[in-house]
Design a protein around this motif. Structure first.
Motif, PDB file in Angstrom:
ATOM      1  N   ASP A  59      -1.994  10.593   6.367  1.00  0.00           N
ATOM      2  CA  ASP A  59      -3.137  10.521   6.830  1.00  0.00           C
ATOM      3  C   ASP A  59      -4.058  10.028   5.693  1.00  0.00           C
ATOM      4  O   ASP A  59      -5.474   9.968   5.803  1.00  0.00           O
ATOM      5  CB  ASP A  59      -3.716  11.928   7.139  1.00  0.00           C
ATOM      6  CG  ASP A  59      -2.795  12.302   8.369  1.00  0.00           C
ATOM      7  OD1 ASP A  59      -2.503  11.730   9.344  1.00  0.00           O
ATOM      8  OD2 ASP A  59      -2.465  13.783   8.277  1.00  0.00           O
ATOM      9  N   GLY A  60      -3.645   9.330   4.631  1.00  0.00           N
ATOM     10  CA  GLY A  60      -4.582   8.732   3.504  1.00  0.00           C
ATOM     11  C   GLY A  60      -4.704   7.409   3.871  1.00  0.00           C
ATOM     12  O   GLY A  60      -3.977   6.592   4.261  1.00  0.00           O
ATOM     13  N   ALA A  61      -6.111   6.975   3.239  1.00  0.00           N
ATOM     14  CA  ALA A  61      -6.428   5.547   3.487  1.00  0.00           C
ATOM     15  C   ALA A  61      -5.698   4.962   2.263  1.00  0.00           C
ATOM     16  O   ALA A  61      -6.463   4.485   1.057  1.00  0.00           O
ATOM     17  CB  ALA A  61      -7.905   5.565   3.384  1.00  0.00           C
ATOM     18  N   ILE A  62      -4.631   4.425   2.403  1.00  0.00           N
ATOM     19  CA  ILE A  62      -3.520   3.733   1.407  1.00  0.00           C
ATOM     20  C   ILE A  62      -3.404   2.272   1.602  1.00  0.00           C
ATOM     21  O   ILE A  62      -2.987   1.500   0.621  1.00  0.00           O
ATOM     22  CB  ILE A  62      -2.402   4.416   1.333  1.00  0.00           C
ATOM     23  CG1 ILE A  62      -1.418   4.314   2.592  1.00  0.00           C
ATOM     24  CG2 ILE A  62      -2.724   5.799   0.711  1.00  0.00           C
ATOM     25  CD1 ILE A  62      -0.177   4.888   2.446  1.00  0.00           C
ATOM     26  N   GLY A  74       0.989  -1.095   0.037  1.00  0.00           N
ATOM     27  CA  GLY A  74      -0.178   0.112   0.138  1.00  0.00           C
ATOM     28  C   GLY A  74       0.602   1.487   0.076  1.00  0.00           C
ATOM     29  O   GLY A  74       0.493   2.274  -0.547  1.00  0.00           O
ATOM     30  N   VAL A  75       1.904   1.492   0.894  1.00  0.00           N
ATOM     31  CA  VAL A  75       2.712   2.375   0.751  1.00  0.00           C
ATOM     32  C   VAL A  75       3.446   2.856  -0.570  1.00  0.00           C
ATOM     33  O   VAL A  75       3.631   3.725  -0.991  1.00  0.00           O
ATOM     34  CB  VAL A  75       3.636   2.305   2.133  1.00  0.00           C
ATOM     35  CG1 VAL A  75       4.821   3.448   1.650  1.00  0.00           C
ATOM     36  CG2 VAL A  75       2.929   2.268   3.305  1.00  0.00           C
ATOM     37  N   ALA A  76       4.295   1.517  -0.800  1.00  0.00           N
ATOM     38  CA  ALA A  76       4.919   1.712  -2.265  1.00  0.00           C
ATOM     39  C   ALA A  76       3.915   2.126  -3.481  1.00  0.00           C
ATOM     40  O   ALA A  76       4.452   2.951  -4.122  1.00  0.00           O
ATOM     41  CB  ALA A  76       5.620   0.311  -2.443  1.00  0.00           C
ATOM     42  N   THR A  77       2.773   1.496  -3.460  1.00  0.00           N
ATOM     43  CA  THR A  77       2.089   1.921  -4.681  1.00  0.00           C
ATOM     44  C   THR A  77       1.200   3.336  -4.271  1.00  0.00           C
ATOM     45  O   THR A  77       1.345   4.002  -5.571  1.00  0.00           O
ATOM     46  CB  THR A  77       0.788   0.840  -4.523  1.00  0.00           C
ATOM     47  OG1 THR A  77       1.176  -0.588  -4.852  1.00  0.00           O
ATOM     48  CG2 THR A  77      -0.107   1.062  -5.908  1.00  0.00           C
ATOM     49  N   GLN A 101      -7.266   1.897   5.322  1.00  0.00           N
ATOM     50  CA  GLN A 101      -6.699   2.313   6.435  1.00  0.00           C
ATOM     51  C   GLN A 101      -5.718   3.193   6.104  1.00  0.00           C
ATOM     52  O   GLN A 101      -4.832   3.303   4.860  1.00  0.00           O
ATOM     53  CB  GLN A 101      -6.190   1.021   7.395  1.00  0.00           C
ATOM     54  CG  GLN A 101      -7.479   0.463   8.095  1.00  0.00           C
ATOM     55  CD  GLN A 101      -6.841  -0.729   8.679  1.00  0.00           C
ATOM     56  OE1 GLN A 101      -5.972  -1.617   8.306  1.00  0.00           O
ATOM     57  NE2 GLN A 101      -7.437  -0.937   9.975  1.00  0.00           N
ATOM     58  N   THR A 102      -5.147   4.126   7.288  1.00  0.00           N
ATOM     59  CA  THR A 102      -3.662   4.504   7.149  1.00  0.00           C
ATOM     60  C   THR A 102      -2.920   3.762   7.109  1.00  0.00           C
ATOM     61  O   THR A 102      -3.041   2.642   7.774  1.00  0.00           O
ATOM     62  CB  THR A 102      -3.520   5.840   7.924  1.00  0.00           C
ATOM     63  OG1 THR A 102      -3.475   5.251   9.239  1.00  0.00           O
ATOM     64  CG2 THR A 102      -4.828   6.837   7.875  1.00  0.00           C
ATOM     65  N   ALA A 103      -1.449   4.065   6.788  1.00  0.00           N
ATOM     66  CA  ALA A 103      -0.582   2.857   6.949  1.00  0.00           C
ATOM     67  C   ALA A 103      -0.206   2.823   8.370  1.00  0.00           C
ATOM     68  O   ALA A 103       0.131   1.591   8.759  1.00  0.00           O
ATOM     69  CB  ALA A 103       0.788   3.632   6.243  1.00  0.00           C
TER      70      ALA A 103
END
Length: 454
Positions: free
Chosen positions: A365-368, A293-296, A372-374
């Motif tokens: 703070d993004g739902a990534i 999720g973080v990488a994308t 959910q957030t990271a």
């Protein structure tokens, strides 16, 4: 009965009381011997030869163990459940340690990473700020790589316990088969100590692997797994084998060449198998989801910006091939490592623009990660592990109390009480003294009669 007959009767009584003292002494000598069952001397009156005789005294009928098969069977049934939770608590503890302390693990690296983008947004042309972003990104990637590696190491350590348990099961099966052979070929009165060893070995085996135990009339036992796979039949043992299988190289448990891993659901072996094959892979999957999720998300936003030279931004992280394995493979794009000016902080081709740097910082703070957030996704992983460990420890304590209570009930029948043995010792001692005194009286009477005849 003649006086000489009374001497014989009294002599036998002395031997019987001495035998009783021997039994008491043996009990006291083994008061701390694991698995030892209290022995009791069975005594019986010798019937009189006719109705005008008082009797022929006493004899030893035998020695028996004070054993309750119901309590033994309850221990065989409950030990696997207690040992399963114990194994899970210990093995899950390895995973819990691998996650590190809250505030100083991946959560801290995520915070530092997004903070670096916030600082870059304040100074989008600063070489120092750009180098800081690259450094924090490398630290975050290493944190994910190390976490995936530690969880894999925890799984490998658990796999080693699987192999150890299989070896222990085979050793115990062979020992029980050998005891069966000795018990079946010996006089029942000579097998009490063998039966003690057998029961303890069966209890230990049942703790490792849930079993079904059938006691035969000759004192031997037949043991099969919960699913009916033979372990001990008579004096034959049927060993299990731990066979490494692809792709992980983890051991599968086989019986007679057939994979029975899925059939093992309790006992210590069942516990470590559950942690290795279900729990830890679940944690790794959650970690991979966070890394993916973080990488994308970072790559998607970064690709919309422009670097210091006005060139369109590309990937920030090396694009993950998929969710599975994303944490172990996470890395910063090689093009950025050697040239921080390639970081696309600008949203427009204009000197000093920071539009994309702000968006990257706002990903905190993004739902990534699945809505959910990271940080929330990471916290969910930490909670899952902590909850599983707590549940296993609570269940272990509950099951351990059940086993403890059963053992206390069994000890009330089979255990040795020093006070009770002291009372029995006193009884046999007093009986021996009384019979010795009676023997002396009869002997003196005979001597008196013989002197009168002279």
């Amino acid at each position: 009965m003649s006086l000489f007959g009374m001497l014989g009767t009294t002599a036998r009584a002395l031997d019987v009381q001495r035998f009783g003292l021997d039994v008491v002494g043996n009990n006291l000598a083994n008061v701390n011997t694991p698995g030892y069952t209290k022995r009791v001397a069975d005594l019986g009156a010798i019937p009189p030869p006719d109705r005008f005789s008082a009797g022929n005294g006493v004899e030893v009928l035998g020695v028996r163990s004070m054993r309750d098969r119901l309590y033994d069977q309850r221990l065989f049934d409950e030990s696997p459940l207690e040992q399963q939770q114990s194994a899970m608590a210990d093995s899950l503890g390895l995973a819990e340690v691998a996650l590190g302390q809250p505030g100083s693990s991946i959560d801290a690296d995520l915070a530092d990473f997004f903070d670096a983008f916030a600082e870059l947004a304040d100074a989008p042309t600063s070489p120092t700020a750009r180098q800081q972003v690259v450094s924090e990104a490398e630290s975050l990637a290493r944190a994910f790589n190390g976490m995936a590696s530690r969880l894999t190491d925890a799984a490998r350590a658990t796999d080693a316990r699987v192999r150890e348990d299989v070896a222990s099961i085979n050793e115990l099966s062979s020992r029980i088969a050998s005891l069966n052979k000795s018990i079946g070929s010996s006089d029942p009165s000579q097998t009490l100590h063998l039966r003690d060893q057998q029961v303890e070995a069966v209890k230990e085996l049942s703790g490792l692997l849930g079993t079904q135990v059938l006691e035969m009339n000759d004192g031997t036992v037949q043991i099969v797994t919960r699913s009916g796979r033979p372990l001990v039949i008579g004096d034959d043992a049927y060993p299990l084998s731990a066979v490494s299988g692809p792709p992980s190289g983890y051991a599968t448990v086989q019986a007679g060449g057939r994979d029975i891993t899925a059939e093992i659901t309790d006992g210590h072996l069942g516990g470590v198998l559950q942690v290795r094959d279900r729990d830890i892979p679940g944690y790794v999957a959650q970690l991979d989801q966070v890394a993916y999720g973080v990488a994308t998300a970072v790559n998607t936003v970064h690709a919309t910006g422009f670097d210091l030279n006005g060139t369109a931004g590309g990937n920030f992280f090396t694009p993950p091939a998929g969710v599975a394995g994303a944490a172990a493979a996470l890395s910063v794009d090689p093009a950025l490592l050697g040239n921080p000016s390639r970081i696309a902080a600008a949203g427009l081709v204009a000197p000093g623009d920071n539009g994309v740097a702000r968006k990257l910082a706002d990903l905190r703070d993004g739902a990534i990660v699945n809505g959910q957030t990271a940080d929330e996704a990471w916290s969910a992983l930490v909670y899952s592990v902590g909850s599983d460990v707590s549940r296993a420890r609570t269940e272990q304590a509950s099951r351990g109390e059940i086993v403890h209570q059963i053992e206390q009930l069994r000890d009330s029948v089979s255990g040795i009480s020093i006070d009770e043995e002291a009372a029995m010792m006193m009884r046999f001692q007093r009986a021996y003294q009384a019979n010795a005194q009676f023997f002396t009286v009869i002997d003196e009477t005979i001597q008196t009669l013989l002197s009168l005849k002279r």
